[in-house]
Write an enzyme that holds these catalytic residues in place. Sequence first.
Site, PDB file in Angstrom:
ATOM      1  N   ASP A   1       0.846  -1.190   0.000  1.00  7.98           N
ATOM      2  CA  ASP A   1       0.000   0.000   0.000  1.00  7.98           C
ATOM      3  C   ASP A   1       0.889   1.251   0.000  1.00  7.98           C
ATOM      4  O   ASP A   1       1.740   1.390  -0.881  1.00  7.98           O
ATOM      5  CB  ASP A   1      -0.948  -0.083   1.203  1.00  7.98           C
ATOM      6  CG  ASP A   1      -1.972   1.030   1.274  1.00  7.98           C
ATOM      7  OD1 ASP A   1      -2.940   0.998   0.495  1.00  7.98           O
ATOM      8  OD2 ASP A   1      -1.810   1.934   2.129  1.00  7.98           O
ATOM      9  N   ARG A   2       0.746   2.170   0.942  1.00 11.80           N
ATOM     10  CA  ARG A   2       1.583   3.377   0.953  1.00 11.80           C
ATOM     11  C   ARG A   2       3.059   3.021   1.090  1.00 11.80           C
ATOM     12  O   ARG A   2       3.925   3.733   0.565  1.00 11.80           O
ATOM     13  CB  ARG A   2       1.180   4.311   2.089  1.00 11.80           C
ATOM     14  CG  ARG A   2      -0.256   4.775   2.111  1.00 11.80           C
ATOM     15  CD  ARG A   2      -0.704   5.464   0.846  1.00 11.80           C
ATOM     16  NE  ARG A   2      -0.042   6.726   0.598  1.00 11.80           N
ATOM     17  CZ  ARG A   2      -0.327   7.534  -0.428  1.00 11.80           C
ATOM     18  NH1 ARG A   2      -1.256   7.191  -1.300  1.00 11.80           N
ATOM     19  NH2 ARG A   2       0.325   8.675  -0.606  1.00 11.80           N
TER      20      ARG A   2
ATOM     21  N   HIS B   1     -10.609   8.978  -1.377  1.00 17.19           N
ATOM     22  CA  HIS B   1      -9.879   9.499  -0.220  1.00 17.19           C
ATOM     23  C   HIS B   1      -8.556  10.144  -0.614  1.00 17.19           C
ATOM     24  O   HIS B   1      -8.066  11.032   0.090  1.00 17.19           O
ATOM     25  CB  HIS B   1      -9.642   8.378   0.804  1.00 17.19           C
ATOM     26  CG  HIS B   1      -8.836   7.232   0.294  1.00 17.19           C
ATOM     27  ND1 HIS B   1      -9.359   6.260  -0.547  1.00 17.19           N
ATOM     28  CD2 HIS B   1      -7.541   6.892   0.495  1.00 17.19           C
ATOM     29  CE1 HIS B   1      -8.426   5.377  -0.824  1.00 17.19           C
ATOM     30  NE2 HIS B   1      -7.305   5.742  -0.224  1.00 17.19           N
ATOM     31  N   TRP B   2      -7.945   9.709  -1.744  1.00 18.03           N
ATOM     32  CA  TRP B   2      -6.711  10.358  -2.208  1.00 18.03           C
ATOM     33  C   TRP B   2      -6.938  11.863  -2.357  1.00 18.03           C
ATOM     34  O   TRP B   2      -6.084  12.667  -1.984  1.00 18.03           O
ATOM     35  CB  TRP B   2      -6.299   9.776  -3.559  1.00 18.03           C
ATOM     36  CG  TRP B   2      -5.441   8.557  -3.477  1.00 18.03           C
ATOM     37  CD1 TRP B   2      -5.520   7.558  -2.559  1.00 18.03           C
ATOM     38  CD2 TRP B   2      -4.369   8.213  -4.369  1.00 18.03           C
ATOM     39  NE1 TRP B   2      -4.574   6.599  -2.825  1.00 18.03           N
ATOM     40  CE2 TRP B   2      -3.856   6.971  -3.927  1.00 18.03           C
ATOM     41  CE3 TRP B   2      -3.829   8.814  -5.486  1.00 18.03           C
ATOM     42  CZ2 TRP B   2      -2.805   6.334  -4.577  1.00 18.03           C
ATOM     43  CZ3 TRP B   2      -2.780   8.176  -6.142  1.00 18.03           C
ATOM     44  CH2 TRP B   2      -2.268   6.953  -5.690  1.00 18.03           C
TER      45      TRP B   2
ATOM     46  N   TYR C   1      -0.399  11.368   1.912  1.00 14.63           N
ATOM     47  CA  TYR C   1      -1.231  11.466   0.711  1.00 14.63           C
ATOM     48  C   TYR C   1      -1.042  12.812   0.015  1.00 14.63           C
ATOM     49  O   TYR C   1      -1.013  12.882  -1.220  1.00 14.63           O
ATOM     50  CB  TYR C   1      -2.702  11.275   1.075  1.00 14.63           C
ATOM     51  CG  TYR C   1      -3.079   9.843   1.330  1.00 14.63           C
ATOM     52  CD1 TYR C   1      -3.645   9.057   0.326  1.00 14.63           C
ATOM     53  CD2 TYR C   1      -2.877   9.263   2.578  1.00 14.63           C
ATOM     54  CE1 TYR C   1      -3.999   7.743   0.559  1.00 14.63           C
ATOM     55  CE2 TYR C   1      -3.228   7.945   2.818  1.00 14.63           C
ATOM     56  CZ  TYR C   1      -3.784   7.189   1.813  1.00 14.63           C
ATOM     57  OH  TYR C   1      -4.124   5.891   2.039  1.00 14.63           O
TER      58      TYR C   1
ATOM     59  N   HIS D   1      -7.223  -6.855   0.979  1.00 16.26           N
ATOM     60  CA  HIS D   1      -6.139  -5.883   0.846  1.00 16.26           C
ATOM     61  C   HIS D   1      -5.001  -6.090   1.847  1.00 16.26           C
ATOM     62  O   HIS D   1      -3.829  -6.003   1.487  1.00 16.26           O
ATOM     63  CB  HIS D   1      -6.715  -4.472   0.996  1.00 16.26           C
ATOM     64  CG  HIS D   1      -5.697  -3.382   0.921  1.00 16.26           C
ATOM     65  ND1 HIS D   1      -4.881  -3.194  -0.179  1.00 16.26           N
ATOM     66  CD2 HIS D   1      -5.364  -2.414   1.816  1.00 16.26           C
ATOM     67  CE1 HIS D   1      -4.092  -2.147   0.029  1.00 16.26           C
ATOM     68  NE2 HIS D   1      -4.366  -1.666   1.231  1.00 16.26           N
TER      69      HIS D   1
END
Length: 290
Positions: free
Chosen positions: A104-105, A149-150, A206, A269
């Site tokens: 993910d991030r 959400h980004w 983000y 996820h």
Amino acid sequence: MFEGFELSHAPLSAGTVRVRTGGSGPALLLLHGHPRTHTTWHRAAPLLAQHYTVVCPDLPGFGQSFVPADQPGHVGSSKRAKAAALTELMHQLGHSHWAVAGHDRGSYTALRMALDVPQHVTHLAVLDGVPIAEALARADARFAQEWWHWFFFAQPDKPERAILADPDAWYGHSPEKAAQMGQDNYQDYRAAIHDPAVIHGMVEDYRAGLVTDRSHDEADRAAGRQVQAPTLVLWAEQDDMGRLYGDVLAVWRLWVAGHLSGHSLPCGHHMAEEAPAELAAALHQFLETN
């Protein structure tokens, strides 16, 4: 949790990073995603520690690691800055070369590390991610609906206020979630999402993505700069990588000069929590055969 691992707080140039290490053998750096902390690896890391020296930090801005100071362009929260801090961490721990896997991030910091310090990165594994510039260049109505959400997190002030009004409601709180994550991992995660400084740090990650990280990716793409290390891409069958990108590996072929392989895993996820044995096996096979 993490039996046989050592927990410490490493002072770096930019701030202190919480890190857990264990095992022996070639070094493997594991980078978590949002909104987790390093404890998301608590099921997979001990399996990998049978073969590797496993290093699990909280990303800067997450968990109990330092929160980068606010700067123009959010450069302190850029993946370049985080990759530099974690490269310093690995050197401090005595490693000159290592494999890095990011989820993910964390996958964006892992990619940035492979591009910025290729002399240190032996292997790259990306879990549920494509480069930020690719995600934005390919963004369509489906992406906007599923990854809204980004763009909300890019707004000033409002995301922090919305999340901190009720962090449990925002991220989800239930006995079922605690059981799925594991109680200790769940409590560590809950402590993080109730910390206003951490919420700001995670949102800044983000904000940096849409500004500085995007420009770094685009500069690399324009210059033809690619990952030289063997690269593994894994994605969750029950998440949206396949729906958004179809052939996920085709996206990555534009970014990887060396060996590229990958496949999906039968999970949601948070694969380190949901399919730790399958994930560890896939990473081990990749590291041993490339």
